[in-house]
Design an enzyme around this catalytic site. Structure first.
Site: not given
Length: 184
Positions: A103-104
């Site tokens: 994620h991210g």
């Protein structure tokens, strides 16, 4: 998008995620797979000159999944995003086969010019949560990027980059101390 490719994606998700309980559950609930499947459709439209429809589709997919993949980006097979919220993949990014992002992650550009401005990731690359890979750089096959690293230069095959700005670890020293598992 063929049924065989969907099955391959589901099997790949089950390989990468120990929380996956069954193929039906993965098919119905894995928003990151939905983002990849949406991207394949939008990329198909993009390649055929239907850019407005492709961009609308990519924005709708982003709204539904939290994963933003520009329809111009080229994505390989068995691509998996674990916990994909906040992932951004730019227009000229190229992603090889068997790549995994957490994620991210951002595969972003550093220029406003109409040319190659996003990264190229080779086969088998792994990118830790929150990492930013910026510019028309290349991560070689089997490269790894640590969580929250900011990568601005090429990473050779089978090497690991960590830190801000990212620096390369010696392959033997990273494995000796278990650092690869720690930073990713």
């Amino acid at each position: 998008m063929s049924l065989l490719r969907i099955r391959e994606d589901i099997a790949n998700a089950r390989r990468h995620d120990p929380a996956a309980r069954g193929s039906l559950g993965v098919f119905l609930t894995y928003s990151t797979l939905h983002a990849v499947w949406g991207h394949r459709w939008n990329h198909w439209l993009w390649q055929r000159g239907m850019s407005a429809l492709a961009r609308a589709g990519s924005q709708w997919t982003r709204f539904l999944t939290g994963v933003e993949i520009h329809p111009g980006a080229a994505i390989g097979r068995r691509f998996f995003i674990d916990h994909g919220m906040g992932v951004v993949i730019g227009e000229t990014a190229e992603v090889g086969d068997d790549v995994m992002l957490y994620h991210g992650v951002t595969l972003g550009g550093t220029s406003m010019e109409q040319k190659k401005r996003h990264p190229t990731l080779g086969n088998g690359v792994l990118v830790g949560a929150g990492a930013k890979i910026l510019g028309p750089i290349t991560l070689g096959d089997g490269a790894k990027v640590g969580a929250n690293a900011v990568v601005l230069k090429d990473v050779p095959a089978e090497h690991t980059a960590v830190g801000i700005p990212a620096k390369l670890l010696e392959p033997s020293s990273a494995a000796d101390v278990g650092l690869i598992e720690y930073v990713i």
